[in-house]
Design an enzyme around this catalytic site. Structure first.
Site, PDB file in Angstrom:
ATOM      1  N   HIS A 268       0.921  -1.252   0.106  1.00 53.06           N
ATOM      2  CA  HIS A 268      -0.052  -0.396   0.240  1.00 53.06           C
ATOM      3  C   HIS A 268       0.480   1.166  -0.244  1.00 53.06           C
ATOM      4  O   HIS A 268       2.075   1.585   0.568  1.00 53.06           O
ATOM      5  CB  HIS A 268      -0.737   0.155   1.498  1.00 53.06           C
ATOM      6  CG  HIS A 268      -1.972   0.818   0.639  1.00 53.06           C
ATOM      7  ND1 HIS A 268      -1.961   2.437   1.708  1.00 53.06           N
ATOM      8  CD2 HIS A 268      -2.972   1.188   0.679  1.00 53.06           C
ATOM      9  CE1 HIS A 268      -3.240   2.473   0.918  1.00 53.06           C
ATOM     10  NE2 HIS A 268      -4.605   1.830   0.583  1.00 53.06           N
ATOM     11  N   ASP A 322      -7.805  -5.179   0.454  1.00 55.72           N
ATOM     12  CA  ASP A 322      -8.744  -6.313  -0.689  1.00 55.72           C
ATOM     13  C   ASP A 322      -8.506  -7.400  -0.878  1.00 55.72           C
ATOM     14  O   ASP A 322      -8.490  -8.369  -1.539  1.00 55.72           O
ATOM     15  CB  ASP A 322      -7.930  -5.661  -2.458  1.00 55.72           C
ATOM     16  CG  ASP A 322      -8.694  -4.479  -2.813  1.00 55.72           C
ATOM     17  OD1 ASP A 322      -9.257  -4.454  -2.757  1.00 55.72           O
ATOM     18  OD2 ASP A 322      -7.984  -3.926  -3.394  1.00 55.72           O
TER      19      ASP A 322
HETATM   20  C1  SDX Z   1      -6.550  -0.625  -2.939  1.00 49.87           C
HETATM   21  O1  SDX Z   1      -4.460   4.365  -1.697  1.00 49.87           O
HETATM   22  C2  SDX Z   1      -5.674   3.681  -1.555  1.00 49.87           C
HETATM   23  O2  SDX Z   1      -5.738   3.889  -0.515  1.00 49.87           O
HETATM   24  C3  SDX Z   1      -5.803   2.375  -2.108  1.00 49.87           C
HETATM   25  C4  SDX Z   1      -7.767   1.802  -0.963  1.00 49.87           C
HETATM   26  C5  SDX Z   1      -8.541   2.029  -1.192  1.00 49.87           C
HETATM   27  O3  SDX Z   1      -9.362   2.427  -0.364  1.00 49.87           O
HETATM   28  O4  SDX Z   1      -8.357   3.554  -1.749  1.00 49.87           O
HETATM   29  O5  SDX Z   1      -6.747   1.459  -0.455  1.00 49.87           O
HETATM   30  C6  SDX Z   1      -7.490  -0.031  -2.230  1.00 49.87           C
HETATM   31  O6  SDX Z   1      -7.044   0.246  -3.457  1.00 49.87           O
HETATM   32  C7  SDX Z   1      -5.508  -1.281  -2.763  1.00 49.87           C
HETATM   33  C8  SDX Z   1      -4.507  -1.911  -3.082  1.00 49.87           C
HETATM   34  C9  SDX Z   1      -4.882  -2.851  -4.042  1.00 49.87           C
HETATM   35  N1  SDX Z   1      -3.378  -3.207  -5.237  1.00 49.87           N
HETATM   36  C10 SDX Z   1      -2.801  -4.304  -4.712  1.00 49.87           C
HETATM   37  O7  SDX Z   1      -3.303  -5.156  -3.638  1.00 49.87           O
HETATM   38  C11 SDX Z   1      -2.184  -4.348  -5.787  1.00 49.87           C
HETATM   39  C12 SDX Z   1      -1.234  -5.069  -5.222  1.00 49.87           C
HETATM   40  N2  SDX Z   1      -0.091  -4.211  -4.450  1.00 49.87           N
HETATM   41  C13 SDX Z   1       0.904  -2.898  -5.130  1.00 49.87           C
HETATM   42  O8  SDX Z   1       0.923  -2.956  -7.129  1.00 49.87           O
HETATM   43  C14 SDX Z   1       1.336  -1.855  -4.507  1.00 49.87           C
HETATM   44  O9  SDX Z   1       1.279  -1.828  -3.401  1.00 49.87           O
HETATM   45  C15 SDX Z   1       0.380  -0.382  -4.386  1.00 49.87           C
HETATM   46  C16 SDX Z   1      -0.113  -0.482  -6.143  1.00 49.87           C
HETATM   47  C17 SDX Z   1      -1.108  -0.897  -3.537  1.00 49.87           C
HETATM   48  C18 SDX Z   1       1.256   0.121  -4.388  1.00 49.87           C
HETATM   49  O10 SDX Z   1       2.104   1.663  -5.083  1.00 49.87           O
HETATM   50  P1  SDX Z   1       3.594   2.373  -4.521  1.00 49.87           P
HETATM   51  O11 SDX Z   1       2.904   2.546  -3.766  1.00 49.87           O
HETATM   52  O12 SDX Z   1       3.326   2.424  -6.222  1.00 49.87           O
HETATM   53  O13 SDX Z   1       4.410   0.725  -4.411  1.00 49.87           O
HETATM   54  P2  SDX Z   1       5.791   0.634  -5.534  1.00 49.87           P
HETATM   55  O14 SDX Z   1       5.007  -0.609  -7.377  1.00 49.87           O
HETATM   56  O15 SDX Z   1       6.297   1.126  -6.207  1.00 49.87           O
HETATM   57  O16 SDX Z   1       5.893  -0.803  -4.566  1.00 49.87           O
HETATM   58  C19 SDX Z   1       7.280   0.122  -3.891  1.00 49.87           C
HETATM   59  C20 SDX Z   1       7.911  -1.484  -3.052  1.00 49.87           C
HETATM   60  C21 SDX Z   1       8.721  -2.070  -4.910  1.00 49.87           C
HETATM   61  O17 SDX Z   1       9.805  -2.698  -4.850  1.00 49.87           O
HETATM   62  P3  SDX Z   1      11.575  -2.019  -5.144  1.00 49.87           P
HETATM   63  O18 SDX Z   1      11.516  -2.034  -5.920  1.00 49.87           O
HETATM   64  O19 SDX Z   1      11.394  -0.953  -4.668  1.00 49.87           O
HETATM   65  O20 SDX Z   1      12.494  -2.947  -4.634  1.00 49.87           O
HETATM   66  O21 SDX Z   1       6.908  -2.190  -3.307  1.00 49.87           O
HETATM   67  C22 SDX Z   1       7.468  -3.643  -3.939  1.00 49.87           C
HETATM   68  C23 SDX Z   1       7.623  -3.652  -5.278  1.00 49.87           C
HETATM   69  O22 SDX Z   1       8.279  -4.341  -5.838  1.00 49.87           O
HETATM   70  N3  SDX Z   1       5.641  -4.420  -3.663  1.00 49.87           N
HETATM   71  C24 SDX Z   1       5.519  -5.129  -4.168  1.00 49.87           C
HETATM   72  C25 SDX Z   1       4.075  -5.056  -3.766  1.00 49.87           C
HETATM   73  N4  SDX Z   1       3.805  -3.994  -3.610  1.00 49.87           N
HETATM   74  C26 SDX Z   1       4.973  -3.085  -3.595  1.00 49.87           C
HETATM   75  N5  SDX Z   1       6.015  -6.190  -3.942  1.00 49.87           N
HETATM   76  C27 SDX Z   1       5.344  -7.551  -3.808  1.00 49.87           C
HETATM   77  N6  SDX Z   1       4.097  -7.860  -4.067  1.00 49.87           N
HETATM   78  C28 SDX Z   1       3.301  -6.971  -4.088  1.00 49.87           C
HETATM   79  N7  SDX Z   1       2.192  -6.607  -3.568  1.00 49.87           N
END
Ligand code: SDX
Length: 385
Positions: A268, A322
């Site tokens: 998140h 989620d």
């Molecule tokens: C919702 O914003 C809100 O409030 C949203 C929400 C709401 O109520 O409205 O809470 C609802 O949208 C929940 C999120 C649902 N999405 C997912 O579950 C999809 C999987 N999660 C991710 O794609 C991600 O964590 C996000 C999209 C939720 C957040 O993305 P960010 O903040 O842009 O983080 P990022 O993708 O830049 O990741 C940062 C680091 C990376 O590693 P590095 O490159 O720095 O080494 O964290 C890692 C990412 O690879 N990472 C994950 C991960 N999420 C982040 N690695 C593995 N699995 C994951 N799910």
């Protein structure tokens, strides 16, 4: 010809606007380090335990808990406006049954603007009427598409059922079990609002142009649909299915970590600990399983949460809202591709609250950009390209 550079602009670019305040708001509050979420200052745990979705919507939209009389009136108005016009039903009948229900919902929400003409946005009666229509009709449209894509007539709403029981009834034509309806209502409460997330940002940008509220909600529905946002709840179920058994969890996580792919339902932008909503949803799953029997996906989910914490906890990646919601909906017999529309039904409350707040002190959103293209480029004639 020259190339614009970041240095020239003096602005720092933050991908995804991370950490950039986009608005002032008093609707909800998140502390991502401590795992705190509040609606109008009230901890989410309290709201989930004591409130109903309709009351929570009132709280979010009007800023305070309603009196008994105010709540009764709001509930009455919503019940009264649940039906949708036959022309909207006819329009939805033409949608391909293979289309995703989120696309059907986005089109139907936008279509409300055709039927309820735009009036002065400073007219409190118009704000109230649009609020009620959106809360009342969005669930009916989701259920109607579900029935019609299966070749059935939509089921008319029942005025004697409350908000969540009526929605579950419109999906099956059966009165839902009391626990199932309460658990579903709590799910709606948990999804109702979450500060300036992507779809709410989208709603506020649209609202800032002073367009109609149906366009505001339609734009937000489109934004919520993506797998990085609300669409993740469907992907979680697909992922649990793909993993197939508890024994396969570790290898699945290792593969994702090595391949830098995202594990759905985890991570998140704001929370660096487990999302407090995921904790409540997990307890709801357990209540349902205690009454209706367990689900093999739950064991996989528990193991997945454990292994992800072990491998990615140091990056602050834990279960988000989620992750467990799909297991609740699955137990209630709801098809997977309705999970995100259900998220939308709930989030209408937050979007409308932000629409109203945006109108209170509006200035059109118009940020800047850092140009990275060329200047004074020659126009090359067709024959020379
Ligand atoms: C919702 O914003 C809100 O409030 C949203 C929400 C709401 O109520 O409205 O809470 C609802 O949208 C929940 C999120 C649902 N999405 C997912 O579950 C999809 C999987 N999660 C991710 O794609 C991600 O964590 C996000 C999209 C939720 C957040 O993305 P960010 O903040 O842009 O983080 P990022 O993708 O830049 O990741 C940062 C680091 C990376 O590693 P590095 O490159 O720095 O080494 O964290 C890692 C990412 O690879 N990472 C994950 C991960 N999420 C982040 N690695 C593995 N699995 C994951 N799910």
């Amino acid at each position: 010809m020259s190339v614009a550079s970041e240095v020239k602009t003096g602005f720092e670019f933050k991908p995804g606007l991370e950490g950039v305040p986009a608005t002032l708001s008093s609707i909800s509050y998140v502390d991502g380090k401590q795992g705190i979420l509040e609606y109008r200052g009230i901890p989410i745990e309290e709201v989930a335990l004591k409130s109903s979705f309709v009351e929570t919507s009132y709280l979010l939209i009007w800023g305070e808990l309603p009196t008994q009389a105010e709540l009764a009136e709001f509930e009455h108005e919503i019940r009264y406006h649940r039906r949708i016009k036959y022309r909207i039903r006819d329009m939805m009948k033409c949608f391909p049954e293979t289309g995703h229900p989120m696309d059907a919902l986005q089109a139907s929400a936008a279509a409300l603007g055709l039927f309820y003409s735009r009036r002065a946005l400073d007219d409190p009666a118009y704000i109230r009427a649009a609020t009620v229509r959106l809360l009342a009709k969005i669930p009916t449209m989701v259920a109607a598409f579900q029935m019609m894509r299966n070749g059935n007539d939509p089921i008319q709403p029942r005025d004697d059922l409350d908000y969540s029981a009526n929605f579950l009834y419109m999906l099956t034509e059966r009165e839902p079990d009391e626990l199932a309806a309460r658990v579903f209502d709590v799910c709606l409460i948990l999804h109702a609002e979450h500060t300036i997330n992507a779809s709410t940002f989208s709603a506020r940008v649209t609202a800032s142009t002073l367009t109609d509220p149906y366009a505001v909600v339609a734009s937000a529905v489109g934004t919520l649909a993506g797998p990085l946002h609300g669409g993740a709840n469907e992907e979680v179920i697909d992922m649990l299915e793909e993993i197939g058994s508890v024994e396969n969890v570790r290898a699945y996580v290792d593969k994702c970590v090595a391949g830098k792919s995202k594990i759905m339902g985890f991570g998140h932008r704001v929370y660096k600990v487990k999302d407090p909503r995921a904790t409540i949803l997990q307890s709801l799953v357990e209540q349902l399983f205690a009454k209706f029997g367990s689900d093999k996906y739950y064991d996989i989910a528990l193991e997945l949460e454990k292994v992800v914490a072990e491998k990615l906890g140091h990056k602050g990646i834990y279960a988000n809202v989620d992750f467990y919601s799909g297991l609740v909906y699955r137990k209630l017999g709801i098809p997977t591709d309705l999970f995100t529309p259900i998220f939308a039904i709930a989030r209408v409350a937050g979007w409308v609250a932000h629409w109203k707040e945006q109108l209170g002190e509006n200035r059109i959103y118009r940020p800047t950009q850092i140009y990275t293209g060329s200047h004074n480029a020659p126009y090359i004639d067709m024959e020379s390209r």
